[in-house]
Design an enzyme around this catalytic site. Structure first.
Site, PDB file in Angstrom:
ATOM      1  N   TYR A 191     -34.725  54.085  82.324  1.00 35.23           N
ATOM      2  CA  TYR A 191     -34.774  53.149  83.449  1.00 35.23           C
ATOM      3  C   TYR A 191     -33.734  53.491  84.519  1.00 35.23           C
ATOM      4  O   TYR A 191     -33.294  52.626  85.266  1.00 35.23           O
ATOM      5  CB  TYR A 191     -34.564  51.709  82.958  1.00 35.23           C
ATOM      6  CG  TYR A 191     -35.330  51.384  81.704  1.00 35.23           C
ATOM      7  CD1 TYR A 191     -36.721  51.490  81.666  1.00 35.23           C
ATOM      8  CD2 TYR A 191     -34.660  50.996  80.533  1.00 35.23           C
ATOM      9  CE1 TYR A 191     -37.424  51.207  80.498  1.00 35.23           C
ATOM     10  CE2 TYR A 191     -35.357  50.708  79.368  1.00 35.23           C
ATOM     11  CZ  TYR A 191     -36.741  50.828  79.363  1.00 35.23           C
ATOM     12  OH  TYR A 191     -37.437  50.554  78.208  1.00 35.23           O
ATOM     13  N   ARG A 192     -33.307  54.763  84.549  1.00 39.43           N
ATOM     14  CA  ARG A 192     -32.295  55.245  85.501  1.00 39.43           C
ATOM     15  C   ARG A 192     -30.903  54.663  85.215  1.00 39.43           C
ATOM     16  O   ARG A 192     -30.031  54.682  86.088  1.00 39.43           O
ATOM     17  CB  ARG A 192     -32.705  54.945  86.947  1.00 39.43           C
ATOM     18  CG  ARG A 192     -34.015  55.602  87.373  1.00 39.43           C
ATOM     19  CD  ARG A 192     -33.920  57.124  87.271  1.00 39.43           C
ATOM     20  NE  ARG A 192     -35.082  57.801  87.818  1.00 39.43           N
ATOM     21  CZ  ARG A 192     -36.170  58.140  87.103  1.00 39.43           C
ATOM     22  NH1 ARG A 192     -36.225  57.836  85.812  1.00 39.43           N
ATOM     23  NH2 ARG A 192     -37.175  58.768  87.666  1.00 39.43           N
ATOM     24  N   LEU A 193     -30.704  54.162  84.005  1.00 38.94           N
ATOM     25  CA  LEU A 193     -29.371  53.686  83.614  1.00 38.94           C
ATOM     26  C   LEU A 193     -28.607  54.847  82.983  1.00 38.94           C
ATOM     27  O   LEU A 193     -28.341  54.870  81.783  1.00 38.94           O
ATOM     28  CB  LEU A 193     -29.490  52.491  82.661  1.00 38.94           C
ATOM     29  CG  LEU A 193     -30.202  51.267  83.229  1.00 38.94           C
ATOM     30  CD1 LEU A 193     -30.297  50.160  82.193  1.00 38.94           C
ATOM     31  CD2 LEU A 193     -29.471  50.765  84.480  1.00 38.94           C
TER      32      LEU A 193
END
Length: 217
Positions: A191-193
């Site tokens: 999730y682009r974390l």
């Protein structure tokens, strides 16, 4: 204009945790370099982008190969009359980037580029294949040329000249060690974390003294 909005993927190979980090970033860099070399997923695992800045403040990047690293820093070799060398001469602050996308990793480094001694340069130069040694004599790197044939003609001339005996080290060929001021490790996350940890040197006289901070993705 081409639309690239729908090109994306998730990063799922793993995370990076503060509890896993060594006090010395060179320990982690060596671990990651070993893993990327052992994975055999990259053709040039030692390839890195070297960013310099010209007199007007314009940044420029190019890919070179890392040839050695240790507690002193990261070593690469080049023509000393090249654009990168000219820019380093006027501003020796540089940035390095290792784009290990196949492992969903990046390492970004800032530091000072310092010239290597002639002894260090020669020690590496004599390990190069003879054709590569000759090529170092042929190209006036970054200068404009009329055609590729000019290079090939010059290469043939130099190959004949050095057909017997050793190829001498050109006076205009050398290398640099980039002494790091900061090293950032980036590991892709879902999730682009992404996980990002920045090592910042606290005291240039104490190479083992680093501050570690987690950065927002």
């Amino acid at each position: 204009m081409s639309n690239l909005d729908d090109i994306r993927r998730e990063y799922t190979l793993g995370g990076l945790h503060r509890s896993e980090l060594p006090d010395d970033p060179m320990v982690l860099f060596e671990k990651w370099m070993t893993e990327v070399r052992d994975s055999n997923v990259l053709t040039d695992p030692t390839a890195m982008s070297v960013a310099t800045v010209d007199a007007s403040g314009q940044p420029f990047q190019r890919i070179v190969l890392l040839k050695r690293f240790d507690q002193n820093g990261f070593v690469f070799f080049t023509n000393l009359e090249s654009r990168k060398a000219e820019q380093i001469a006027s501003n020796n602050k540089v940035s390095l980037l290792f784009p290990w996308h196949a492992l969903e990793r990046q390492v970004a480094i800032t530091g000072i580029a310092k010239p290597l001694s002639n002894t260090e340069v020669l020690k590496y130069f004599i390990t190069r294949p003879k054709e590569s040694q000759i090529a170092a004599w042929v190209s006036k790197q970054s200068s404009k040329i009329s055609a590729r044939q000019a290079l090939e003609t010059k290469f043939a001339e130099m190959k004949a000249k050095f057909s017997k005996g050793e190829v001498p080290l050109p006076k205009f060929w050398g290398g640099y060690v980039v002494e790091p001021a900061s090293i950032e490790f980036w590991q892709g996350g879902e999730y682009r974390l992404h996980d990002r940890f920045l090592y910042t040197k606290l005291d240039s006289q104490q190479a083992s003294k680093w501050e570690i901070a987690r950065l927002a993705p």
